[in-house]
Scaffold this active site. Structure first.
Site, PDB file in Angstrom:
ATOM      1  N   TYR A 146       0.857  -1.189   0.000  1.00  9.16           N
ATOM      2  CA  TYR A 146       0.000   0.000   0.000  1.00  9.16           C
ATOM      3  C   TYR A 146       0.890   1.235   0.000  1.00  9.16           C
ATOM      4  CZ  TYR A 146      -3.477   3.432   1.712  1.00  9.16           C
ATOM      5  OH  TYR A 146      -4.295   4.515   1.852  1.00  9.16           O
ATOM      6  N   ASP A 241       9.401   2.574  -0.551  1.00  7.64           N
ATOM      7  CA  ASP A 241       8.376   3.252   0.241  1.00  7.64           C
ATOM      8  C   ASP A 241       8.662   2.929   1.711  1.00  7.64           C
ATOM      9  OD1 ASP A 241       4.709   3.142   0.406  1.00  7.64           O
ATOM     10  OD2 ASP A 241       6.246   4.052   1.695  1.00  7.64           O
ATOM     11  N   LYS A 269       4.694   8.974   8.730  1.00  7.81           N
ATOM     12  CA  LYS A 269       4.565   8.392  10.083  1.00  7.81           C
ATOM     13  C   LYS A 269       5.623   8.913  11.064  1.00  7.81           C
ATOM     14  CE  LYS A 269       2.357   4.327   8.060  1.00  7.81           C
ATOM     15  NZ  LYS A 269       0.978   4.347   8.578  1.00  7.81           N
TER      16      LYS A 269
HETATM   17  P1  KE4 Z   1      -0.662   8.146   4.594  1.00  5.28           P
HETATM   18  O1  KE4 Z   1      -1.170   8.868   3.355  1.00  5.28           O
HETATM   19  O2  KE4 Z   1      -1.750   7.330   5.272  1.00  5.28           O
HETATM   20  O3  KE4 Z   1       0.069   9.067   5.553  1.00  5.28           O
HETATM   21  O4  KE4 Z   1       0.447   7.097   4.125  1.00  5.28           O
HETATM   22  C1  KE4 Z   1       0.134   6.156   3.141  1.00  5.28           C
HETATM   23  C2  KE4 Z   1       1.098   4.980   3.249  1.00  5.28           C
HETATM   24  C3  KE4 Z   1       2.113   4.872   2.317  1.00  5.28           C
HETATM   25  N1  KE4 Z   1       3.006   3.865   2.373  1.00  5.28           N
HETATM   26  C4  KE4 Z   1       2.935   2.927   3.361  1.00  5.28           C
HETATM   27  C5  KE4 Z   1       3.946   1.829   3.404  1.00  5.28           C
HETATM   28  C6  KE4 Z   1       1.917   2.991   4.340  1.00  5.28           C
HETATM   29  O5  KE4 Z   1       1.850   2.047   5.306  1.00  5.28           O
HETATM   30  C7  KE4 Z   1       0.977   4.038   4.292  1.00  5.28           C
HETATM   31  C8  KE4 Z   1      -0.164   4.153   5.292  1.00  5.28           C
HETATM   32  N2  KE4 Z   1      -0.359   3.027   6.167  1.00  5.28           N
HETATM   33  C9  KE4 Z   1      -1.694   2.804   6.666  1.00  5.28           C
HETATM   34  C10 KE4 Z   1      -1.693   1.648   7.654  1.00  5.28           C
HETATM   35  N3  KE4 Z   1      -1.177   0.447   7.145  1.00  5.28           N
HETATM   36  C11 KE4 Z   1      -2.265   4.039   7.249  1.00  5.28           C
HETATM   37  C12 KE4 Z   1      -3.460   3.847   8.125  1.00  5.28           C
HETATM   38  C13 KE4 Z   1      -4.709   4.420   7.484  1.00  5.28           C
HETATM   39  O6  KE4 Z   1      -4.885   4.283   6.258  1.00  5.28           O
HETATM   40  O7  KE4 Z   1      -5.497   5.014   8.265  1.00  5.28           O
END
Ligand code: KE4
Length: 430
Positions: A146, A241, A269
């Site tokens: 993701y 990523d 994060k």
């Molecule tokens: P954000 O746009 O949510 O800040 O980041 C996206 C993202 C990008 N790359 C990786 C490897 C990530 O894990 C994420 C976001 N992770 C999720 C949880 N696995 C965020 C939680 C959510 O969507 O509320």
């Protein structure tokens, strides 16, 4: 033994009147695990406290950012002090320079870095940059990974899409995803086939160097090295990523921990310490294509926001100045793994523990879990039941079998013991 969560129940029904699904991000909705999402009121160190006053040992830690634990004194004090100087300027500040210099000093081979406000923005911008730099359109992502919710990435993605079993996302047009190629994680053969099929057309390969959005799935030995070599050979930009792994697996993230260099790296994060921050950076010759130096346009009103910067800067500086935090994080997570194994080995339930550093997940599977198909084939209904057994005992795991548990440095040995005791009781009831 379930907790009184009447306030959360009331807040959830109220929230659904004005917020889609009552939550501002789908993974929070407990859709796959079932039940009422708990509304949190406060948190300190390793513990979160819900609206009914129940205490939970926290293995979400805001999905990674709270690596130092909640309400860390230095982070809170820095935010309070900075807020009094205005919360945003829309003009450059010295703090942004200090933040960029700190990240460059910690992350291997990041020559230039651009701040944004989320991991999604970081990944979206890195992909556009790779396309602009190479003049090519297609890119390879891995099933179950993701990279945020930009259109091109919402193809066979993990995290909330896997949790909600969303195969195709309405609104993502064919035009937006036609250049998205996918391969199973840990499959060099599939990558080779795609590169053969689309020779000279692939701008980038983007990967979570340790996958965390289908549970925790580490790269098989040699897989990242294979990607590095084939990208060098084919002129493809390798994007790590590290939104999840960055500054968590080591001060230098997965690049340092696993010894493989990417061309571009995305962060999120931890670098915001709980405030909205993302970033992308890497090789100078590529980053110099970004506006205003080059024509690959990318922008953001609140990029480099001073409150977000001071929260992230204080977090990263604490990590850089106290490298034993990483040793302790690994040791605590290793103890969690040992505890899970000691409980599960006494049962006839097939299980797998995947772990790298302080990223860990448990899959009820009788085969190794090395890609998304393996994770999806596990007995995830059993995980969903276990989630509530743990929650009822004051342990808050990630509410999906397709997520990683996040350990904070505030977790104590007693907390680990309590976690394993809750697992023992929970499993014995299943
Ligand atoms: P954000 O746009 O949510 O800040 O980041 C996206 C993202 C990008 N790359 C990786 C490897 C990530 O894990 C994420 C976001 N992770 C999720 C949880 N696995 C965020 C939680 C959510 O969507 O509320």
């Amino acid at each position: 033994m379930s907790q009184n969560i009447s306030k959360s129940k009331e807040l959830f029904s109220r929230a659904q009147q004005t917020i889609p699904g009552g939550v501002n991000s789908p993974v929070r909705a407990f859709k796959s695990v079932g039940g009422t999402p708990l509304f949190m009121k406060s948190a300190k160190g390793a513990y979160m406290y819900d609206a009914d006053g129940n205490r939970y040992i926290d293995y979400i830690n805001s999905w990674g950012p709270m690596i130092l634990g909640h309400a860390h004194e230095a982070v809170v004090a820095a935010i309070q002090e900075r807020a009094a100087l205005s919360t945003s300027f829309g003009a450059p500040t010295e703090l942004e320079v200090e933040m960029a210099e700190l990240i460059v000093s910690m992350a291997p081979n990041v020559d230039l870095i651009r701040m944004v406000s989320s991991g999604t923005e970081a990944c979206m911008s890195a992909l556009r940059l790779a396309r602009g730099y190479t003049g090519r359109n297609k890119f390879i992502k891995f099933e179950g990974c993701y990279h945020g919710h930009a259109d091109a990435f919402l193809v066979k993605a993990g995290s909330g899409l896997a949790t909600l079993n969303i195969q195709t996302v309405p609104g993502v047009t064919a035009g937006a995803s036609v250049d998205t190629l996918t391969a199973p994680y840990n499959s060099p053969e599939a990558v080779e086939d795609l590169i053969k099929q689309y020779k000279g057309e692939i701008a980038a390969i983007i990967i979570e160097p340790v996958a965390g959005n289908m549970g925790c799935i580490p790269p098989e030995p040699g897989f990242l090295e294979f990607l590095r070599n084939i990208c060098d050979k084919e002129g493809i930009v390798l994007i790590f990523d590290e939104v999840m792994t960055g500054f968590r697996l080591a001060a230098g993230g997965a690049q340092e921990r696993l010894g493989v260099r990417a061309d571009l790296v995305t962060y999120g994060k931890v670098i915001g310490g709980g405030l909205p921050v993302g970033a992308f950076g890497g090789r100078k010759d590529i980053m110099e294509c970004i506006a205003p130096l080059g024509n690959v346009y990318q922008a953001g009103t609140l990029s480099g926001n001073p409150i977000a910067m001071i929260a992230g800067y204080t977090t990263l500086k604490t990590l850089k100045d106290n490298p034993d935090i990483y040793t302790a994080l690994d040791e605590k997570t290793a103890r969690i793994e040992q505890g899970v194994r000691s409980v599960m080995d006494k049962t006839d339930i097939p299980y797998v523990v995947n772990r790298l550093g302080s990223m860990i997940s448990v899959h009820f599977s009788n085969t190794r879990v090395r890609n998304f198909a393996d994770a999806a084939a596990a007995d995830n209904a059993r995980f969903n039941k276990l989630f509530h057994k743990m929650l009822d005992r004051g342990v808050y795991l990630a509410p999906s079998a397709f997520e990683t548990w996040f350990v904070s440095s505030a977790i104590s040995d007693e907390d680990v013991n309590a976690t394993i005791a809750a697992l023992q009781e929970g499993i014995s009831e299943m």
